[in-house]
Motif scaffolding. Structure first.
Motif, PDB file in Angstrom:
ATOM      1  N   UNK A 222       0.824  -1.206   0.000  1.00  0.00           N
ATOM      2  CA  UNK A 222       0.000   0.000   0.000  1.00  0.00           C
ATOM      3  C   UNK A 222       0.858   1.256   0.000  1.00  0.00           C
ATOM      4  N   UNK A 223       1.931   1.262   0.769  1.00  0.00           N
ATOM      5  CA  UNK A 223       2.827   2.424   0.779  1.00  0.00           C
ATOM      6  C   UNK A 223       3.490   2.621  -0.574  1.00  0.00           C
ATOM      7  N   UNK A 224       3.916   1.535  -1.184  1.00  0.00           N
ATOM      8  CA  UNK A 224       4.540   1.633  -2.506  1.00  0.00           C
ATOM      9  C   UNK A 224       3.525   2.105  -3.533  1.00  0.00           C
ATOM     10  N   UNK A 225       2.306   1.592  -3.454  1.00  0.00           N
ATOM     11  CA  UNK A 225       1.261   2.050  -4.387  1.00  0.00           C
ATOM     12  C   UNK A 225       1.046   3.549  -4.273  1.00  0.00           C
ATOM     13  N   UNK A 226       0.945   4.056  -3.043  1.00  0.00           N
ATOM     14  CA  UNK A 226       0.732   5.491  -2.853  1.00  0.00           C
ATOM     15  C   UNK A 226       1.903   6.298  -3.392  1.00  0.00           C
ATOM     16  N   UNK A 227       3.128   5.848  -3.111  1.00  0.00           N
ATOM     17  CA  UNK A 227       4.303   6.594  -3.556  1.00  0.00           C
ATOM     18  C   UNK A 227       4.404   6.611  -5.076  1.00  0.00           C
ATOM     19  N   UNK A 228       4.180   5.474  -5.713  1.00  0.00           N
ATOM     20  CA  UNK A 228       4.275   5.414  -7.173  1.00  0.00           C
ATOM     21  C   UNK A 228       3.120   6.160  -7.833  1.00  0.00           C
ATOM     22  N   UNK A 229       1.940   6.093  -7.239  1.00  0.00           N
ATOM     23  CA  UNK A 229       0.806   6.853  -7.766  1.00  0.00           C
ATOM     24  C   UNK A 229       1.112   8.342  -7.737  1.00  0.00           C
ATOM     25  N   UNK A 230       1.640   8.820  -6.615  1.00  0.00           N
ATOM     26  CA  UNK A 230       1.989  10.236  -6.498  1.00  0.00           C
ATOM     27  C   UNK A 230       3.029  10.631  -7.535  1.00  0.00           C
ATOM     28  N   UNK A 231       4.054   9.803  -7.723  1.00  0.00           N
ATOM     29  CA  UNK A 231       5.108  10.115  -8.687  1.00  0.00           C
ATOM     30  C   UNK A 231       4.556  10.163 -10.106  1.00  0.00           C
ATOM     31  N   UNK A 232       3.726   9.194 -10.465  1.00  0.00           N
ATOM     32  CA  UNK A 232       3.158   9.166 -11.812  1.00  0.00           C
ATOM     33  C   UNK A 232       2.209  10.332 -12.051  1.00  0.00           C
TER      34      UNK A 232
ATOM     35  N   UNK B 177       0.161  -3.002 -10.030  1.00  0.00           N
ATOM     36  CA  UNK B 177       0.131  -2.152 -11.223  1.00  0.00           C
ATOM     37  C   UNK B 177      -1.272  -1.742 -11.666  1.00  0.00           C
ATOM     38  N   UNK B 178      -2.287  -2.631 -11.593  1.00  0.00           N
ATOM     39  CA  UNK B 178      -3.625  -2.214 -12.006  1.00  0.00           C
ATOM     40  C   UNK B 178      -4.188  -1.052 -11.193  1.00  0.00           C
ATOM     41  N   UNK B 179      -3.644  -0.804 -10.006  1.00  0.00           N
ATOM     42  CA  UNK B 179      -4.136   0.293  -9.161  1.00  0.00           C
ATOM     43  C   UNK B 179      -3.370   1.589  -9.421  1.00  0.00           C
ATOM     44  N   UNK B 180      -2.372   1.572 -10.308  1.00  0.00           N
ATOM     45  CA  UNK B 180      -1.588   2.777 -10.593  1.00  0.00           C
ATOM     46  C   UNK B 180      -2.239   3.563 -11.741  1.00  0.00           C
ATOM     47  N   UNK B 181      -1.989   4.873 -11.810  1.00  0.00           N
ATOM     48  CA  UNK B 181      -2.552   5.689 -12.891  1.00  0.00           C
ATOM     49  C   UNK B 181      -2.083   5.182 -14.271  1.00  0.00           C
ATOM     50  N   UNK B 182      -2.990   5.143 -15.216  1.00  0.00           N
ATOM     51  CA  UNK B 182      -2.655   4.724 -16.578  1.00  0.00           C
ATOM     52  C   UNK B 182      -2.251   5.954 -17.370  1.00  0.00           C
ATOM     53  N   UNK B 183      -1.069   5.948 -18.008  1.00  0.00           N
ATOM     54  CA  UNK B 183      -0.637   7.115 -18.790  1.00  0.00           C
ATOM     55  C   UNK B 183      -1.641   7.446 -19.892  1.00  0.00           C
ATOM     56  N   UNK B 184      -1.667   8.718 -20.290  1.00  0.00           N
ATOM     57  CA  UNK B 184      -2.637   9.175 -21.279  1.00  0.00           C
ATOM     58  C   UNK B 184      -2.468   8.466 -22.623  1.00  0.00           C
ATOM     59  N   UNK B 185      -1.251   8.014 -22.920  1.00  0.00           N
ATOM     60  CA  UNK B 185      -1.016   7.343 -24.205  1.00  0.00           C
ATOM     61  C   UNK B 185      -1.426   5.894 -24.214  1.00  0.00           C
ATOM     62  N   UNK B 186      -1.884   5.359 -23.066  1.00  0.00           N
ATOM     63  CA  UNK B 186      -2.308   3.959 -22.987  1.00  0.00           C
ATOM     64  C   UNK B 186      -3.825   3.932 -22.902  1.00  0.00           C
ATOM     65  N   UNK B 187      -4.483   3.316 -23.874  1.00  0.00           N
ATOM     66  CA  UNK B 187      -5.945   3.307 -23.880  1.00  0.00           C
ATOM     67  C   UNK B 187      -6.462   2.368 -22.815  1.00  0.00           C
ATOM     68  N   UNK B 188      -7.544   2.792 -22.160  1.00  0.00           N
ATOM     69  CA  UNK B 188      -8.157   1.961 -21.111  1.00  0.00           C
ATOM     70  C   UNK B 188      -9.023   0.875 -21.705  1.00  0.00           C
TER      71      UNK B 188
END
Length: 345
Positions: A293-303, A334-345
């Motif tokens: 959970x901590x890693x998810x939050x940190x990576x989400x913030x960075x992305x 990874x599925x809980x991290x933000x998806x970049x704009x260039x990657x279609x959902x």
């Protein structure tokens, strides 16, 4: 990836760190085990770095190591993160990586950096002056991509063998200057946020996008951000695995960047002062070290702050099985991290 939904592309940077109980041979066997695991786990690319005159790092010649790693993999892209261009003649680099691209078609990356070296090492490597970097970069790109303009002194030279696809060139850096250089040349760019004292990540990626000019190498900007990432079973577990890497940065117990890291047990036995623990907390606050959970939050913030198109994870953990388990946990979140704009959902 295990999920069928699009996720942020995940990649790995590894420098083959050695601790006081290990050896270079054992470490390189571990790197081969790690790349095979990253391939199986669905990671996008696996890069190795160039470091010299360090008994704490087994990775000194990326092209040689990549030849071994390519044989252990079937899908993942392999590459340098990166080749320090001022250390080498551009023609020799182009030949090495075009050979790799012929051996492993369609999955070789050439990351190019400009980090300096001490004068003695520079002399041993017959390194060109740093101020020649822009010219050397243009020369290397022309050799890699297979052509110089009419009238150029190197027009009749080819970097052979000719692969089915040339290696993909990337510019690496940790500054606005490198970001602008990449953007103006229409190159994909990787920012080294994983340095414990890294600063200016958002500014650099913003400058990269603003300066980007479409080219034959990249039609649109593509930015990787690299984060120091240890995803443990618990916070305490992750911090315990990370502690050895802090010793050379904080100069604890006489540790040196060119010496082997302490083992996890040696780092745990060290009598940390309150000031040292506070310094460690400050260094790790910009990275992703903790439980899932901590890693998810940190990576989400960075992305979210950087808008990076791809996330590359790295660490100095010397136990390859622990490194693999960390990669598994990051893959799973990874599925809980933000998806970049260039990657279609």
């Amino acid at each position: 990836m295990t999920s069928s939904s699009p996720t942020v592309p995940l990649s790995v940077l590894d420098i083959s760190s050695i601790d006081s109980a290990g050896s270079p041979a054992e470490t390189l066997v571990g790197t081969r085990r790690l790349v095979a695991a990253a391939d199986e786990l669905g990671y996008t690319r696996f890069w190795v770095a160039e470091h010299h005159n360090s008994r704490g790092i087994a990775g000194s010649v990326p092209a040689v190591l990549l030849a071994a790693l390519g044989e252990r993999t079937s899908r993942i892209r392999i590459g340098a993160g990166g080749v320090i261009l001022p250390n080498h003649p551009p023609y020799a680099v182009a030949e090495s990586f075009r050979t790799l691209a012929a051996l492993f078609p369609g999955r070789v990356d050439l990351g190019i950096g400009r980090s300096g070296a001490d004068p003695l090492l520079s002399h041993a490597l017959r390194r060109a002056p740093d101020e020649d970097f822009p010219a050397a970069l243009e020369e290397l790109l022309a050799f890699v991509d297979g052509g110089f303009p009419d009238g150029h002194v190197y027009q009749r030279l080819e970097a052979l063998p000719e692969p089915p696809q040339p290696p993909r060139s990337w510019l690496l850096g940790a500054s606005v200057r490198s970001a602008v250089d990449a953007g103006q040349r229409g190159l994909p760019y990787a920012f080294a946020h994983h340095f414990f004292n890294s600063r200016g990540t958002e500014e650099a990626l913003r400058a990269y996008r603003q300066s980007f000019r479409p080219s034959a190498r990249a039609e649109r900007p593509h930015a990787i951000v690299t984060a120091y990432t240890v995803c443990g079973e618990t916070t305490e577990h992750a911090r315990r695995l990370t502690a050895p890497a802090l010793f050379p940065v904080l100069r604890l117990n006489g540790a040196s960047p060119i010496a082997p890291l302490p083992t996890v047990e040696e780092a745990a036995a060290y009598p940390w002062t309150e000031a040292e623990l506070a310094s460690a907390d400050a260094l790790l606050s910009t990275q992703a070290v903790g439980d899932a959970e901590e890693v998810r939050r940190a990576l989400t913030d960075l992305l979210e702050r950087t808008g990076a198109d791809e996330l590359m994870v790295t660490n100095n953990v010397t136990d390859v099985e622990e490194k693999i388990r960390s990669l598994e946990r990051v893959r799973d979140l990874a599925p809980a991290l933000p998806v970049p704009s260039g990657v279609s959902r």
